[in-house]
Design an enzyme around this catalytic site. Sequence first.
Site, PDB file in Angstrom:
ATOM      1  N   ASP A 185      51.264  58.091  37.334  1.00  0.00           N
ATOM      2  CA  ASP A 185      51.181  57.081  36.403  1.00  0.00           C
ATOM      3  C   ASP A 185      52.076  57.596  35.448  1.00  0.00           C
ATOM      4  OD1 ASP A 185      50.133  55.330  34.253  1.00  0.00           O
ATOM      5  OD2 ASP A 185      48.358  54.986  35.419  1.00  0.00           O
TER       6      ASP A 185
ATOM      7  N   THR B 251      46.301  40.540  43.337  1.00  0.00           N
ATOM      8  CA  THR B 251      45.378  39.487  42.551  1.00  0.00           C
ATOM      9  C   THR B 251      45.052  38.249  42.993  1.00  0.00           C
ATOM     10  OG1 THR B 251      45.171  38.275  40.354  1.00  0.00           O
ATOM     11  CG2 THR B 251      47.366  39.071  41.174  1.00  0.00           C
ATOM     12  N   ASP B 252      43.885  37.531  42.959  1.00  0.00           N
ATOM     13  CA  ASP B 252      43.841  36.109  43.220  1.00  0.00           C
ATOM     14  C   ASP B 252      45.018  35.164  42.581  1.00  0.00           C
ATOM     15  OD1 ASP B 252      42.655  36.155  41.034  1.00  0.00           O
ATOM     16  OD2 ASP B 252      40.733  35.229  41.703  1.00  0.00           O
ATOM     17  N   GLU B 253      45.552  35.725  41.261  1.00  0.00           N
ATOM     18  CA  GLU B 253      46.249  34.760  40.570  1.00  0.00           C
ATOM     19  C   GLU B 253      47.523  34.295  41.225  1.00  0.00           C
ATOM     20  OE1 GLU B 253      46.453  35.867  36.159  1.00  0.00           O
ATOM     21  OE2 GLU B 253      44.635  37.049  36.553  1.00  0.00           O
TER      22      GLU B 253
ATOM     23  N   THR C 254      51.688  54.076  30.186  1.00  0.00           N
ATOM     24  CA  THR C 254      52.088  52.958  29.389  1.00  0.00           C
ATOM     25  C   THR C 254      50.767  52.894  28.209  1.00  0.00           C
ATOM     26  OG1 THR C 254      50.870  51.115  30.460  1.00  0.00           O
ATOM     27  CG2 THR C 254      53.370  51.700  31.270  1.00  0.00           C
TER      28      THR C 254
ATOM     29  N   ASP D 171      45.717  27.262  23.242  1.00  0.00           N
ATOM     30  CA  ASP D 171      45.447  27.771  24.340  1.00  0.00           C
ATOM     31  C   ASP D 171      46.761  28.534  24.998  1.00  0.00           C
ATOM     32  OD1 ASP D 171      44.339  27.690  26.922  1.00  0.00           O
ATOM     33  OD2 ASP D 171      44.624  25.661  27.635  1.00  0.00           O
TER      34      ASP D 171
ATOM     35  N   LYS E 127      53.396  39.304  40.876  1.00  0.00           N
ATOM     36  CA  LYS E 127      52.512  40.029  41.913  1.00  0.00           C
ATOM     37  C   LYS E 127      52.688  39.302  43.286  1.00  0.00           C
ATOM     38  CE  LYS E 127      49.980  42.693  41.483  1.00  0.00           C
ATOM     39  NZ  LYS E 127      49.725  44.144  41.634  1.00  0.00           N
TER      40      LYS E 127
ATOM     41  N   TYR F 112      53.331  37.331  35.135  1.00  0.00           N
ATOM     42  CA  TYR F 112      52.450  38.217  35.920  1.00  0.00           C
ATOM     43  C   TYR F 112      52.292  37.722  37.414  1.00  0.00           C
ATOM     44  CZ  TYR F 112      48.256  40.386  37.412  1.00  0.00           C
ATOM     45  OH  TYR F 112      47.285  41.244  38.150  1.00  0.00           O
TER      46      TYR F 112
ATOM     47  N   ALA G 122      51.184  48.755  37.585  1.00  0.00           N
ATOM     48  CA  ALA G 122      51.430  47.314  37.354  1.00  0.00           C
ATOM     49  C   ALA G 122      51.388  47.210  35.785  1.00  0.00           C
ATOM     50  CB  ALA G 122      50.671  46.237  38.246  1.00  0.00           C
TER      51      ALA G 122
HETATM   52  P1  NAD Z   1      45.863  48.277  33.944  1.00  0.00           P
HETATM   53  O1  NAD Z   1      46.960  47.681  33.170  1.00  0.00           O
HETATM   54  O2  NAD Z   1      44.577  48.663  33.233  1.00  0.00           O
HETATM   55  O3  NAD Z   1      46.602  49.589  34.476  1.00  0.00           O
HETATM   56  C1  NAD Z   1      47.996  49.838  35.055  1.00  0.00           C
HETATM   57  C2  NAD Z   1      48.331  51.103  35.333  1.00  0.00           C
HETATM   58  O4  NAD Z   1      49.692  51.370  35.681  1.00  0.00           O
HETATM   59  C3  NAD Z   1      48.331  51.964  33.995  1.00  0.00           C
HETATM   60  O5  NAD Z   1      47.587  53.029  33.876  1.00  0.00           O
HETATM   61  C4  NAD Z   1      49.744  52.174  33.366  1.00  0.00           C
HETATM   62  O6  NAD Z   1      50.091  53.175  32.916  1.00  0.00           O
HETATM   63  C5  NAD Z   1      50.455  52.281  34.822  1.00  0.00           C
HETATM   64  N1  NAD Z   1      51.875  51.785  35.013  1.00  0.00           N
HETATM   65  C6  NAD Z   1      52.452  50.658  34.729  1.00  0.00           C
HETATM   66  N2  NAD Z   1      53.725  50.616  34.817  1.00  0.00           N
HETATM   67  C7  NAD Z   1      54.054  51.707  35.580  1.00  0.00           C
HETATM   68  C8  NAD Z   1      55.294  52.342  36.012  1.00  0.00           C
HETATM   69  N3  NAD Z   1      56.153  51.664  35.960  1.00  0.00           N
HETATM   70  N4  NAD Z   1      55.123  53.324  36.624  1.00  0.00           N
HETATM   71  C9  NAD Z   1      53.907  54.110  36.805  1.00  0.00           C
HETATM   72  N5  NAD Z   1      52.941  53.731  36.162  1.00  0.00           N
HETATM   73  C10 NAD Z   1      52.767  52.377  35.596  1.00  0.00           C
HETATM   74  O7  NAD Z   1      45.714  47.277  35.336  1.00  0.00           O
HETATM   75  P2  NAD Z   1      44.426  47.289  36.025  1.00  0.00           P
HETATM   76  O8  NAD Z   1      43.580  46.051  35.541  1.00  0.00           O
HETATM   77  O9  NAD Z   1      43.771  48.381  36.305  1.00  0.00           O
HETATM   78  O10 NAD Z   1      45.129  46.670  37.490  1.00  0.00           O
HETATM   79  C11 NAD Z   1      45.454  47.509  38.539  1.00  0.00           C
HETATM   80  C12 NAD Z   1      45.956  46.744  39.606  1.00  0.00           C
HETATM   81  O11 NAD Z   1      44.845  45.846  40.086  1.00  0.00           O
HETATM   82  C13 NAD Z   1      47.010  45.911  39.220  1.00  0.00           C
HETATM   83  O12 NAD Z   1      48.125  45.840  40.386  1.00  0.00           O
HETATM   84  C14 NAD Z   1      46.571  44.398  38.888  1.00  0.00           C
HETATM   85  O13 NAD Z   1      47.736  43.597  39.402  1.00  0.00           O
HETATM   86  C15 NAD Z   1      45.530  44.361  40.000  1.00  0.00           C
HETATM   87  N6  NAD Z   1      44.310  43.507  39.738  1.00  0.00           N
HETATM   88  C16 NAD Z   1      43.829  43.643  38.436  1.00  0.00           C
HETATM   89  C17 NAD Z   1      42.644  42.815  38.213  1.00  0.00           C
HETATM   90  C18 NAD Z   1      41.886  42.849  36.995  1.00  0.00           C
HETATM   91  O14 NAD Z   1      40.795  41.993  36.626  1.00  0.00           O
HETATM   92  N7  NAD Z   1      42.297  43.769  36.036  1.00  0.00           N
HETATM   93  C19 NAD Z   1      42.096  41.892  39.239  1.00  0.00           C
HETATM   94  C20 NAD Z   1      42.887  41.940  40.475  1.00  0.00           C
HETATM   95  C21 NAD Z   1      44.022  42.663  40.647  1.00  0.00           C
HETATM   96  P1  TYD Z   2      41.964  37.641  30.925  1.00  0.00           P
HETATM   97  O1  TYD Z   2      40.964  38.697  30.595  1.00  0.00           O
HETATM   98  O2  TYD Z   2      43.275  37.942  30.097  1.00  0.00           O
HETATM   99  O3  TYD Z   2      42.420  37.746  32.468  1.00  0.00           O
HETATM  100  P2  TYD Z   2      43.293  36.557  33.434  1.00  0.00           P
HETATM  101  O4  TYD Z   2      44.171  35.756  32.335  1.00  0.00           O
HETATM  102  O5  TYD Z   2      43.921  37.445  34.152  1.00  0.00           O
HETATM  103  O6  TYD Z   2      42.228  35.754  34.078  1.00  0.00           O
HETATM  104  O7  TYD Z   2      41.499  36.275  30.543  1.00  0.00           O
HETATM  105  C1  TYD Z   2      40.293  35.834  31.198  1.00  0.00           C
HETATM  106  C2  TYD Z   2      40.072  34.305  30.681  1.00  0.00           C
HETATM  107  O8  TYD Z   2      39.822  34.468  29.128  1.00  0.00           O
HETATM  108  C3  TYD Z   2      41.421  33.448  30.725  1.00  0.00           C
HETATM  109  O9  TYD Z   2      41.024  32.285  31.121  1.00  0.00           O
HETATM  110  C4  TYD Z   2      41.833  33.455  29.301  1.00  0.00           C
HETATM  111  C5  TYD Z   2      40.602  33.655  28.443  1.00  0.00           C
HETATM  112  N1  TYD Z   2      40.932  34.366  27.061  1.00  0.00           N
HETATM  113  C6  TYD Z   2      40.386  33.797  26.007  1.00  0.00           C
HETATM  114  O10 TYD Z   2      39.995  32.540  26.084  1.00  0.00           O
HETATM  115  N2  TYD Z   2      40.700  34.573  24.811  1.00  0.00           N
HETATM  116  C7  TYD Z   2      41.230  35.823  24.761  1.00  0.00           C
HETATM  117  O11 TYD Z   2      41.440  36.370  23.655  1.00  0.00           O
HETATM  118  C8  TYD Z   2      41.651  36.457  26.243  1.00  0.00           C
HETATM  119  C9  TYD Z   2      42.472  37.581  26.258  1.00  0.00           C
HETATM  120  C10 TYD Z   2      41.637  35.696  27.300  1.00  0.00           C
END
Ligand code: NAD
Ligand code: TYD
Length: 350
Positions: free
Chosen positions: A34, A131-133, A37, A286, A160, A156, A84
Amino acid sequence: MKNILVTGGAGFIGSHVVRRFVRNYPEYHIVNLDVLTYAGNLSNLSDIENAPNYSFVRADITDAAAMQTIFAKYQFDGVIHLAAESHVDRSIANPMEFIMTNIVGTVVLLNAAREIWKDNMEGKRFYHVSTDEVYGSLGETGYFTEETRYDPHSPYSSSKASSDHLVRAYHDTYGLPIVISNCSNNYGSYQFPEKLIPLAINNIHQGKNIPVYGKGENIRDWLFVEDHAVAIDVIYHSGKNGDTYNVGGHNEWKNIDLIHVLCKIMDRKLDRAEGTSAGLITYVKDRAGHDLRYAIDSGKLQRELGWNPSLQFEEGLERTVDWYLDNQKWMDEVTTGDYKNYYERQYQLR
Ligand code: NAD
Ligand code: TYD
């Protein structure tokens, strides 16, 4: 001992994956790579940092020379790639970091894996966590399946989607053994408070406004992060080579309804009169290109690999609130410095 690389292990989901693998698989040596960041925090792993089967390497996945050296040194048997840039709003403000880490970084890792596995791919695995996005936005009905056409809208999700295609291309072109999962929104401990749930918990705790984008009618499908870590474990070990698995909670919530549930829990936990926290709800401008609805059909994962989410949302949310209230020091540490500037930029404009 097998060497397994987890990228992004100091982040939210990555730290749960690293913890699970370190604890459950003493026969694996887990290397957490890691760059740390703003979203990466080694204190997320303080409970396992001295485990004999765990190492941390600070490096950037876009640094090809560093990745080649690290892959040559450890001769990894498997890669679980989570590193990521992960926040949609940051991707709208600054897309290039997302292109570099999510697309270029993924290709750098694919090349490094290909190089060390080129003579024998037997038993090797490159697992890309996505991600599902990537599927875009649903209307009122329907679900994302593994066959849904990609239709990303934010920088984003586009980055992905691009990385998913590249991972599949390395399978189809070079025979790299890969597996991909696309998961819905996660929640739980150690999530950086720029994402909706920890941001709202932190703001309510501090008596600050809860910013709700638009009318709060967007819908997300929420999954407890430890259930995602279990799914990653199952898919890493039993997923079919070249396949994709959707992971989701069957747990759709309109943002505003979710916030009201959270407000009720917070009023109770903080001994505040009912309705106090809901008074902090503030509708703000929004998000540009805001996807209306995400909902995952995770039937394939359930049927083929027997995975199911274990927690009801109300219980998961309650546990999550307890964790953030019990870990105020963690919250204070991650919300100083750069985050403060981000928060002011992000919400003063709205
Ligand atoms: P996060 O932002 O909490 O963590 C990302 C980590 O990656 C951090 O520790 C950061 O330091 C590291 N990183 C970033 N850039 C880097 C680089 N260039 N080299 C090495 N390390 C680096 O993210 P998260 O929410 O834990 O998500 C992890 C993965 O899961 C991502 O690939 C994301 O797309 C995917 N994902 C997240 C969610 C969600 O709800 N959070 C849902 C589905 C998929
Ligand atoms: P987020 O946690 O950023 O996840 P994602 O955009 O990847 O789904 O946001 C979840 C939902 O909440 C999304 O519809 C955006 C909304 N949102 C707010 O309404 N207020 C906020 O301050 C944030 C961060 C998100």
